[in-house]
Design a protein around this motif. Structure first.
Motif, PDB file in Angstrom:
ATOM      1  N   UNK A 146       0.773  -6.622 154.477  1.00 28.51           N
ATOM      2  CA  UNK A 146      -0.032  -7.361 153.501  1.00 28.51           C
ATOM      3  C   UNK A 146      -0.125  -6.497 152.249  1.00 28.51           C
ATOM      4  N   UNK A 147       0.396  -7.008 151.145  1.00 28.90           N
ATOM      5  CA  UNK A 147       0.397  -6.261 149.888  1.00 28.90           C
ATOM      6  C   UNK A 147      -0.819  -6.583 149.037  1.00 28.90           C
ATOM      7  N   UNK A 148      -1.179  -7.861 148.988  1.00 27.04           N
ATOM      8  CA  UNK A 148      -2.283  -8.310 148.138  1.00 27.04           C
ATOM      9  C   UNK A 148      -2.990  -9.463 148.840  1.00 27.04           C
ATOM     10  N   UNK A 149      -4.288  -9.609 148.548  1.00 26.25           N
ATOM     11  CA  UNK A 149      -5.012 -10.743 149.126  1.00 26.25           C
ATOM     12  C   UNK A 149      -6.131 -11.169 148.192  1.00 26.25           C
ATOM     13  N   UNK A 150      -6.563 -12.396 148.391  1.00 26.82           N
ATOM     14  CA  UNK A 150      -7.697 -12.930 147.647  1.00 26.82           C
ATOM     15  C   UNK A 150      -8.401 -13.963 148.515  1.00 26.82           C
ATOM     16  N   UNK A 151      -9.721 -13.926 148.506  1.00 27.34           N
ATOM     17  CA  UNK A 151     -10.524 -14.996 149.083  1.00 27.34           C
ATOM     18  C   UNK A 151     -10.818 -15.938 147.932  1.00 27.34           C
ATOM     19  N   UNK A 152     -10.411 -17.187 148.072  1.00 29.86           N
ATOM     20  CA  UNK A 152     -10.556 -18.138 146.976  1.00 29.86           C
ATOM     21  C   UNK A 152     -12.034 -18.461 146.747  1.00 29.86           C
ATOM     22  N   UNK A 153     -12.406 -18.541 145.487  1.00 28.41           N
ATOM     23  CA  UNK A 153     -13.796 -18.809 145.109  1.00 28.41           C
ATOM     24  C   UNK A 153     -13.870 -20.159 144.402  1.00 28.41           C
ATOM     25  N   UNK A 154     -15.049 -20.487 143.919  1.00 25.50           N
ATOM     26  CA  UNK A 154     -15.233 -21.760 143.218  1.00 25.50           C
ATOM     27  C   UNK A 154     -14.390 -21.832 141.944  1.00 25.50           C
ATOM     28  N   UNK A 155     -14.048 -20.709 141.365  1.00 30.17           N
ATOM     29  CA  UNK A 155     -13.193 -20.729 140.173  1.00 30.17           C
ATOM     30  C   UNK A 155     -11.711 -20.891 140.532  1.00 30.17           C
ATOM     31  N   UNK A 156     -11.399 -20.932 141.807  1.00 26.76           N
ATOM     32  CA  UNK A 156     -10.017 -21.084 142.272  1.00 26.76           C
ATOM     33  C   UNK A 156      -9.816 -22.392 143.017  1.00 26.76           C
ATOM     34  N   UNK A 157     -10.345 -23.460 142.481  1.00 24.32           N
ATOM     35  CA  UNK A 157     -10.165 -24.778 143.096  1.00 24.32           C
ATOM     36  C   UNK A 157      -8.722 -25.232 142.928  1.00 24.32           C
ATOM     37  N   UNK A 166      -7.846 -10.835 139.811  1.00 22.75           N
ATOM     38  CA  UNK A 166      -8.611 -11.291 140.972  1.00 22.75           C
ATOM     39  C   UNK A 166      -8.051 -10.779 142.296  1.00 22.75           C
ATOM     40  N   UNK A 167      -6.791 -10.388 142.318  1.00 20.76           N
ATOM     41  CA  UNK A 167      -6.160  -9.936 143.563  1.00 20.76           C
ATOM     42  C   UNK A 167      -6.690  -8.586 144.000  1.00 20.76           C
ATOM     43  N   UNK A 168      -6.901  -8.432 145.283  1.00 19.68           N
ATOM     44  CA  UNK A 168      -7.189  -7.125 145.871  1.00 19.68           C
ATOM     45  C   UNK A 168      -5.853  -6.539 146.319  1.00 19.68           C
ATOM     46  N   UNK A 169      -5.535  -5.378 145.797  1.00 19.13           N
ATOM     47  CA  UNK A 169      -4.265  -4.738 146.135  1.00 19.13           C
ATOM     48  C   UNK A 169      -4.486  -3.851 147.348  1.00 19.13           C
ATOM     49  N   UNK A 170      -3.718  -4.110 148.410  1.00 17.76           N
ATOM     50  CA  UNK A 170      -3.850  -3.353 149.647  1.00 17.76           C
ATOM     51  C   UNK A 170      -2.755  -2.309 149.792  1.00 17.76           C
ATOM     52  N   UNK A 171      -1.611  -2.588 149.206  1.00 23.53           N
ATOM     53  CA  UNK A 171      -0.493  -1.655 149.299  1.00 23.53           C
ATOM     54  C   UNK A 171       0.279  -1.711 147.987  1.00 23.53           C
ATOM     55  N   UNK A 172       0.472  -0.572 147.382  1.00 21.76           N
ATOM     56  CA  UNK A 172       1.222  -0.509 146.138  1.00 21.76           C
ATOM     57  C   UNK A 172       2.707  -0.589 146.470  1.00 21.76           C
ATOM     58  N   UNK A 173       3.418  -1.431 145.765  1.00 25.98           N
ATOM     59  CA  UNK A 173       4.855  -1.580 145.971  1.00 25.98           C
ATOM     60  C   UNK A 173       5.566  -0.710 144.939  1.00 25.98           C
ATOM     61  N   UNK A 174       6.211   0.334 145.422  1.00 25.69           N
ATOM     62  CA  UNK A 174       6.967   1.208 144.534  1.00 25.69           C
ATOM     63  C   UNK A 174       8.402   0.715 144.512  1.00 25.69           C
ATOM     64  N   UNK A 175       8.694  -0.122 143.588  1.00 24.51           N
ATOM     65  CA  UNK A 175      10.001  -0.743 143.489  1.00 24.51           C
ATOM     66  C   UNK A 175      10.436  -0.668 142.036  1.00 24.51           C
ATOM     67  N   UNK A 176      11.479   0.092 141.773  1.00 24.74           N
ATOM     68  CA  UNK A 176      11.933   0.299 140.413  1.00 24.74           C
ATOM     69  C   UNK A 176      12.281  -1.016 139.733  1.00 24.74           C
ATOM     70  N   UNK A 177      12.830  -1.961 140.472  1.00 26.27           N
ATOM     71  CA  UNK A 177      13.177  -3.248 139.879  1.00 26.27           C
ATOM     72  C   UNK A 177      11.928  -3.984 139.393  1.00 26.27           C
ATOM     73  N   UNK A 178      10.855  -3.935 140.171  1.00 29.94           N
ATOM     74  CA  UNK A 178       9.603  -4.592 139.770  1.00 29.94           C
ATOM     75  C   UNK A 178       9.043  -3.904 138.531  1.00 29.94           C
ATOM     76  N   UNK A 179       9.021  -2.584 138.547  1.00 37.28           N
ATOM     77  CA  UNK A 179       8.500  -1.844 137.399  1.00 37.28           C
ATOM     78  C   UNK A 179       9.315  -2.163 136.156  1.00 37.28           C
ATOM     79  N   UNK A 180      10.618  -2.218 136.285  1.00 37.56           N
ATOM     80  CA  UNK A 180      11.479  -2.524 135.144  1.00 37.56           C
ATOM     81  C   UNK A 180      11.190  -3.912 134.588  1.00 37.56           C
ATOM     82  N   UNK A 181      11.013  -4.900 135.474  1.00 36.74           N
ATOM     83  CA  UNK A 181      10.712  -6.255 135.008  1.00 36.74           C
ATOM     84  C   UNK A 181       9.362  -6.292 134.301  1.00 36.74           C
ATOM     85  N   UNK A 182       8.395  -5.552 134.818  1.00 33.25           N
ATOM     86  CA  UNK A 182       7.059  -5.551 134.219  1.00 33.25           C
ATOM     87  C   UNK A 182       7.053  -4.909 132.834  1.00 33.25           C
ATOM     88  N   UNK A 183       7.982  -4.018 132.584  1.00 28.70           N
ATOM     89  CA  UNK A 183       8.044  -3.387 131.268  1.00 28.70           C
ATOM     90  C   UNK A 183       8.198  -4.421 130.166  1.00 28.70           C
TER      91      UNK A 183
END
Length: 126
Positions: A6-17, A85-102
């Motif tokens: 599990x990398x990320x999770x969220x409990x949906x709230x009233x703002x996430x209808x 809003x996401x709770x991060x449970x595990x950081x994904x160290x992936x160069x491809x993801x980092x490159x895309x985020x740049x």
């Protein structure tokens, strides 16, 4: 099917209808609105899955995504879940993801600050 990380999770709230932009079915029956979402990875997979869970944590359905950004976009599309809003449970160290985020202002890089999840836009100067 519980051998995933599990990398990320969220409990949906009233703002996430549900936005009603997507509907999920099992056969002819519409699936109930989930109570929470998780983004997970299976061992030896490079892809991501967005899991839709009921109150007890049982999986209602899932969606498959080639990239983390696609799973985040699906949650935003269906439930207006913003990146912070996401709770991060595990950081994904992936160069491809980092490159895309740049080059991405829509899904900035995430960082963990104690229990609070913050995000910031990464620039080439950062």
């Amino acid at each position: 099917m519980s051998d995933y990380r599990i990398l990320m999770k969220i409990i949906l709230s009233t703002q996430n209808q549900p936005t009603e932009k997507t509907q999920h079915f099992r056969g002819e029956e519409k699936i109930a609105v989930p109570d929470s979402l998780q983004i997970v990875k299976y061992p030896d997979d490079v892809e991501y899955y967005l899991l839709y869970l009921d109150k007890e944590g049982n999986e209602l359905t899932d969606t498959y995504h080639d990239q983390l950004e696609d799973a985040l976009a699906q949650a935003e599309w269906e439930f207006s879940v913003s990146p912070e809003q996401w709770e991060i449970l595990e950081i994904v160290y992936d160069l491809a993801i980092i490159s895309r985020c740049l080059g991405s202002s829509r899904y900035p890089a995430f960082s963990r600050n104690g229990q609070a999840v913050t995000y910031r836009r990464i620039t080439q100067d950062s």
